[in-house]
Design an enzyme around this catalytic site. Structure first.
Site, PDB file in Angstrom:
ATOM      1  N   TYR A 163       1.064  -1.181   0.075  1.00  0.00           N
ATOM      2  CA  TYR A 163       0.043   0.238  -0.018  1.00  0.00           C
ATOM      3  C   TYR A 163       0.765   1.364  -0.116  1.00  0.00           C
ATOM      4  CZ  TYR A 163      -2.715   3.798   1.963  1.00  0.00           C
ATOM      5  OH  TYR A 163      -3.492   4.987   1.974  1.00  0.00           O
TER       6      TYR A 163
HETATM    7  O1  LIG Z   1      -2.175   7.057   7.751  1.00  0.00           O
HETATM    8  C1  LIG Z   1      -2.300   6.618   6.710  1.00  0.00           C
HETATM    9  O2  LIG Z   1      -1.948   6.868   5.815  1.00  0.00           O
HETATM   10  C2  LIG Z   1      -3.276   5.402   6.896  1.00  0.00           C
HETATM   11  O3  LIG Z   1      -3.917   5.189   7.869  1.00  0.00           O
HETATM   12  C3  LIG Z   1      -4.667   4.114   8.156  1.00  0.00           C
HETATM   13  O4  LIG Z   1      -3.647   2.983   8.390  1.00  0.00           O
HETATM   14  P1  LIG Z   1      -3.641   2.733   9.958  1.00  0.00           P
HETATM   15  O5  LIG Z   1      -2.696   3.742  10.801  1.00  0.00           O
HETATM   16  O6  LIG Z   1      -2.852   1.464   9.853  1.00  0.00           O
HETATM   17  O7  LIG Z   1      -5.028   2.757  10.778  1.00  0.00           O
HETATM   18  P2  LIG Z   1      -5.651   1.303  11.332  1.00  0.00           P
HETATM   19  O8  LIG Z   1      -5.682   0.371  10.366  1.00  0.00           O
HETATM   20  O9  LIG Z   1      -6.840   1.967  11.731  1.00  0.00           O
HETATM   21  O10 LIG Z   1      -4.692   0.720  12.484  1.00  0.00           O
HETATM   22  C4  LIG Z   1      -4.812   1.904  13.571  1.00  0.00           C
HETATM   23  C5  LIG Z   1      -3.671   1.097  14.696  1.00  0.00           C
HETATM   24  O11 LIG Z   1      -4.225  -0.157  15.089  1.00  0.00           O
HETATM   25  C6  LIG Z   1      -3.313  -0.961  14.962  1.00  0.00           C
HETATM   26  N1  LIG Z   1      -4.207  -2.215  15.182  1.00  0.00           N
HETATM   27  C7  LIG Z   1      -4.905  -2.480  13.958  1.00  0.00           C
HETATM   28  C8  LIG Z   1      -5.513  -3.625  14.062  1.00  0.00           C
HETATM   29  C9  LIG Z   1      -5.717  -4.709  14.881  1.00  0.00           C
HETATM   30  O12 LIG Z   1      -6.670  -5.252  15.085  1.00  0.00           O
HETATM   31  N2  LIG Z   1      -5.050  -4.078  16.212  1.00  0.00           N
HETATM   32  C10 LIG Z   1      -4.250  -3.029  16.204  1.00  0.00           C
HETATM   33  O13 LIG Z   1      -3.433  -2.695  17.363  1.00  0.00           O
HETATM   34  C11 LIG Z   1      -2.624  -0.785  13.960  1.00  0.00           C
HETATM   35  O14 LIG Z   1      -1.303  -1.308  13.914  1.00  0.00           O
HETATM   36  C12 LIG Z   1      -2.391   0.834  13.841  1.00  0.00           C
HETATM   37  O15 LIG Z   1      -1.133   0.920  14.773  1.00  0.00           O
HETATM   38  C13 LIG Z   1      -5.478   3.755   6.998  1.00  0.00           C
HETATM   39  O16 LIG Z   1      -6.055   2.532   7.253  1.00  0.00           O
HETATM   40  C14 LIG Z   1      -4.928   3.722   5.775  1.00  0.00           C
HETATM   41  O17 LIG Z   1      -5.738   3.648   4.758  1.00  0.00           O
HETATM   42  C15 LIG Z   1      -3.995   5.111   5.603  1.00  0.00           C
HETATM   43  O18 LIG Z   1      -3.464   5.269   4.479  1.00  0.00           O
END
Ligand SMILES: O=C(O)[C@H]1O[C@H](OP(=O)(O)OP(=O)(O)OC[C@H]2O[C@@H](n3ccc(=O)[nH]c3=O)[C@H](O)[C@@H]2O)[C@H](O)[C@@H](O)[C@@H]1O
Length: 469
Positions: free
Chosen positions: A272
């Site tokens: 991504y």
């Molecule tokens: O900043 C960005 O550009 C990205 O932000 C998000 O990605 P992400 O930060 O990974 O957001 P989430 O998928 O909501 O995860 C948030 C946090 O929760 C954590 N997480 C996720 C899933 C889970 O089951 N447990 C968990 O602790 C992840 O590691 C992360 O630290 C969006 O999903 C992406 O599309 C975007 O591009």
């Protein structure tokens, strides 16, 4: 697989064919065959007709699902464009291209018409039925800009949520055309019908972890789709200025915090991120050769009402409410995983400011006439919060304890930490995020309950007066 995982092309499990049954050993099958032999021609016809329809339906359902998500496009419904593809895997569509025609053009023009006096814009918003796309479209429309939406309504996550956003926009006077950014004919048509001053390109395959499940979808939407859009924009006359969604994930393994625009972005941790980084390089090319004005916005984990169900804050809420466990990731040696969560209204202000400050494209009809701006900005909150704290806030707001499972962060593309340096956006866009995570989540939870449990909310509301603030 996590409960919040999106629907995937792999979600349709093929049943193992069972045609090797030895039915002559099977008395009930034998009886059925006998009955079949004596049945009327009409019921035989009905049987074969049913079989033909079932096979046809199965072929359609089992064909590869479309790509992208948040925003980006394949067709369906009355205004669908041509069939959308998915890298090598093209989804079959039963529908034929049905956009175009005088009535359709009139709707397009009317939606894109500027309704304010001075300096109004006419903006094509791709991914308009996505989370950020809906909010930005509504904000632009509200201040009198002309807005035309484009979205493919694919099923990366529940399309009914996208439809609800579309309905919201329709009430605001924004027409969302159903089509794929990869559909060059449709894009050309749109630019023929409307001399867009700006393009807000938010159509993309979002989500960091899903890239391991469906890599082709990321290439299709975030690389091919972007190029398709830039091709259309560079050939348009006048050329629009383009603002598009990059991602905080381009910082990848960068460990220098906070992340500044000038930091290294050549070590992505997910496909991504790599496709978003590729987008930034592709933007450079179109700016350099064709004089397109292009602004990339690196969004930092955007959340809020009407958000994406594939994101952690969203499916944590769902799981907490339904008593299901949630996985909280931690880094090596119990290191905290944290995100610079950014509230949607702040992001919208950043997007609109990027449009307002975008210099003009200099080319026309594919020819460059002079240098045009090429910009990139972080849009974050500058205040990272550990995921475990996010969960505590949700617990308080929902009045329910989460069943927490702390697990080692799987090697799935996630990075441990994000933190935006936003001084460039502050200086040049006047971007000042104003919403802390607690306030933003409160608004999200209020929306979530209203949207998914309206009956409960109304009951609660009538007992305690009002549940909102
Ligand atoms: O900043 C960005 O550009 C990205 O932000 C998000 O990605 P992400 O930060 O990974 O957001 P989430 O998928 O909501 O995860 C948030 C946090 O929760 C954590 N997480 C996720 C899933 C889970 O089951 N447990 C968990 O602790 C992840 O590691 C992360 O630290 C969006 O999903 C992406 O599309 C975007 O591009």
């Amino acid at each position: 697989m996590m409960d919040g995982s999106p629907s995937t092309p792999g979600k349709f499990k093929m049943e193992k064919p069972s045609h090797h049954h030895h039915f002559h050993h099977h008395p009930s099958t034998a009886r059925l065959l006998l009955r079949w032999h004596h049945s009327s021609p009409l019921s035989k016809f009905a049987f074969w007709a049913f079989l033909a329809i079932a096979v046809f339906a199965a072929l359609f359902l089992l064909s590869p699902r479309p790509p992208s998500a948040e925003a980006d496009p394949p067709p369906s419904s009355s205004l669908g464009g041509a069939a959308s593809g998915n890298g090598g895997q093209h989804r079959r569509s039963l529908r034929t291209a049905s956009w175009g025609g005088p009535a359709w053009e009139k709707r397009v023009r009317s939606s894109a018409r500027i309704r304010r006096q001075l300096g109004g814009f006419s903006v094509l918003v791709t991914g308009a039925a996505g989370f950020v796309g809906t909010h930005v479209s509504a904000a632009l429309k509200k201040r009198g800009d002309g807005v035309l939406g484009l979205d493919c309504f694919n099923d990366y996550y529940d399309p009914s949520l996208k439809r609800a956003r579309q309905a919201l926009l329709q009430r605001a006077g924004v027409f969302v055309v159903e089509g794929d950014v990869n559909d060059a004919l449709l894009l050309r048509k749109l630019f023929d019908v409307v001399p867009f001053t700006h393009v807000m390109h938010l159509a993309a395959q979002a989500g960091v972890r899903y890239a391991m499940t469906n890599p082709a979808s990321y290439v299709h939407s975030n690389v091919a789709g972007l190029v398709s859009l830039l091709e259309a924009a560079k050939s348009a006359d006048p050329q629009p200025a383009l603002v598009w969604a990059s991602s905080s994930s381009v910082y990848g393994l960068n460990s220098k915090v906070p992340f500044s625009e000038s930091d290294r972005t050549d070590r992505p941790a997910s496909l991504y991120a790599a496709t978003k980084k590729a987008g930034e390089e592709i933007a450079h090319v179109y700016n350099h050769i064709y004089g397109l004005s292009i602004t990339g916005l690196r969004f930092f984990t955007v959340y809020g009402p009407w958000g994406r169900p594939d994101m952690a804050y969203f499916f944590f809420t769902r799981n907490i409410l339904s008593g299901k466990p949630i996985s909280i990731f931690e880094g090596p040696g119990h290191a905290t995983v944290a995100r610079d969560f950014t509230y949607i209204d702040d992001i919208v202000r950043g997007c609109v400011a990027a449009l307002d400050t975008a210099g003009k494209s200099t080319g026309s009809g594919g020819k460059k006439r002079g240098p045009a701006p090429l910009r990139v900005y972080n849009l974050g909150n500058t205040s990272p919060v550990p995921v475990a704290d996010l969960v505590s806030i949700l617990e308080k707001l929902l009045g329910v304890k989460a069943i927490r499972r702390v697990v080692k962060m799987p090697r799935n593309g996630d990075v441990q930490f994000t933190h935006a340096n936003i001084s460039l956006a502050q200086r040049e866009l006047g971007y000042h995020p104003a919403t802390n995570l607690r306030t933003g989540l409160k608004r999200f939870v209020r929306w979530y309950l209203q949207y998914y449990q309206p009956n409960l909310v109304n009951k609660r509301g009538s007992k305690s007066g009002s549940s909102s603030s």
